[in-house]
Write a protein that holds these residues in place. Sequence first.
Motif, PDB file in Angstrom:
ATOM      1  N   PHE A   1       0.803  -1.223   0.000  1.00 34.34           N
ATOM      2  CA  PHE A   1       0.000   0.000   0.000  1.00 34.34           C
ATOM      3  C   PHE A   1       0.840   1.279   0.000  1.00 34.34           C
ATOM      4  O   PHE A   1       0.295   2.378   0.144  1.00 34.34           O
ATOM      5  N   ALA A   2       2.142   1.150  -0.193  1.00 33.34           N
ATOM      6  CA  ALA A   2       3.046   2.299  -0.121  1.00 33.34           C
ATOM      7  C   ALA A   2       2.757   3.362  -1.183  1.00 33.34           C
ATOM      8  O   ALA A   2       3.077   4.534  -0.988  1.00 33.34           O
TER       9      ALA A   2
ATOM     10  N   HIS B   1      -4.521   9.689   2.981  1.00 31.98           N
ATOM     11  CA  HIS B   1      -5.936   9.900   2.643  1.00 31.98           C
ATOM     12  C   HIS B   1      -6.482   8.732   1.812  1.00 31.98           C
ATOM     13  O   HIS B   1      -7.572   8.229   2.085  1.00 31.98           O
ATOM     14  N   ASP B   2      -5.708   8.309   0.800  1.00 32.38           N
ATOM     15  CA  ASP B   2      -6.150   7.193  -0.042  1.00 32.38           C
ATOM     16  C   ASP B   2      -6.259   5.897   0.748  1.00 32.38           C
ATOM     17  O   ASP B   2      -7.185   5.110   0.547  1.00 32.38           O
ATOM     18  N   ARG B   3      -5.303   5.650   1.677  1.00 39.31           N
ATOM     19  CA  ARG B   3      -5.376   4.440   2.512  1.00 39.31           C
ATOM     20  C   ARG B   3      -6.619   4.473   3.388  1.00 39.31           C
ATOM     21  O   ARG B   3      -7.315   3.466   3.531  1.00 39.31           O
TER      22      ARG B   3
ATOM     23  N   LEU C   1      -9.600   3.794   1.124  1.00 42.63           N
ATOM     24  CA  LEU C   1      -9.654   2.378   0.762  1.00 42.63           C
ATOM     25  C   LEU C   1     -10.170   1.555   1.941  1.00 42.63           C
ATOM     26  O   LEU C   1     -11.026   0.683   1.767  1.00 42.63           O
ATOM     27  N   GLY C   2      -9.667   1.831   3.128  1.00 44.22           N
ATOM     28  CA  GLY C   2     -10.139   1.123   4.317  1.00 44.22           C
ATOM     29  C   GLY C   2     -11.628   1.329   4.531  1.00 44.22           C
ATOM     30  O   GLY C   2     -12.365   0.384   4.828  1.00 44.22           O
TER      31      GLY C   2
ATOM     32  N   GLY D   1     -19.625  -4.949   4.911  1.00 43.91           N
ATOM     33  CA  GLY D   1     -20.831  -4.832   5.712  1.00 43.91           C
ATOM     34  C   GLY D   1     -20.580  -4.417   7.148  1.00 43.91           C
ATOM     35  O   GLY D   1     -21.408  -4.631   8.021  1.00 43.91           O
ATOM     36  N   GLU D   2     -19.435  -3.828   7.393  1.00 42.87           N
ATOM     37  CA  GLU D   2     -19.117  -3.389   8.771  1.00 42.87           C
ATOM     38  C   GLU D   2     -19.627  -1.995   9.028  1.00 42.87           C
ATOM     39  O   GLU D   2     -19.769  -1.171   8.212  1.00 42.87           O
TER      40      GLU D   2
END
Length: 136
Positions: free
Chosen positions: A115-116, A121-123, A126-127, A135-136
Amino acid sequence: MDADALADAFWGVARQLRSRNKEALAPWELTPSQFRGAAVVARHGPIRLSALAEHLRIAPRSATEVVDDLESRGLVERSPDPGDRRATLVTLTERGRTLVGEIQAARHARSADVFATLDAHDRAELGRLLRKVAGE
């Protein structure tokens, strides 16, 4: 991007993570299933074999095999469950705790490499999206 393209991209990243995970485990000569078993014991132990099987989503017999392998390496130990003499508890040994910590650090470094290319912000985005899909 259509659903097939998204699935292909997702599985491509999953393959990278799986590959990096296997690389991270190589110095310890541990299989992914053995590490998962040790990690569950680290997180939930002392734990009954039946509960370990549930956490790993495997048959109790398979959990017994994982514990046998970990025990033969001195990473876990079995003891009677004081609440039920018919049940067995599995606990990490000191060596097992050390090994789990070392492997988690190695896995974290390998995953971070994947993920480097993403900034913070993008990480985070994505999370958020992956948790939403899950569905969390």
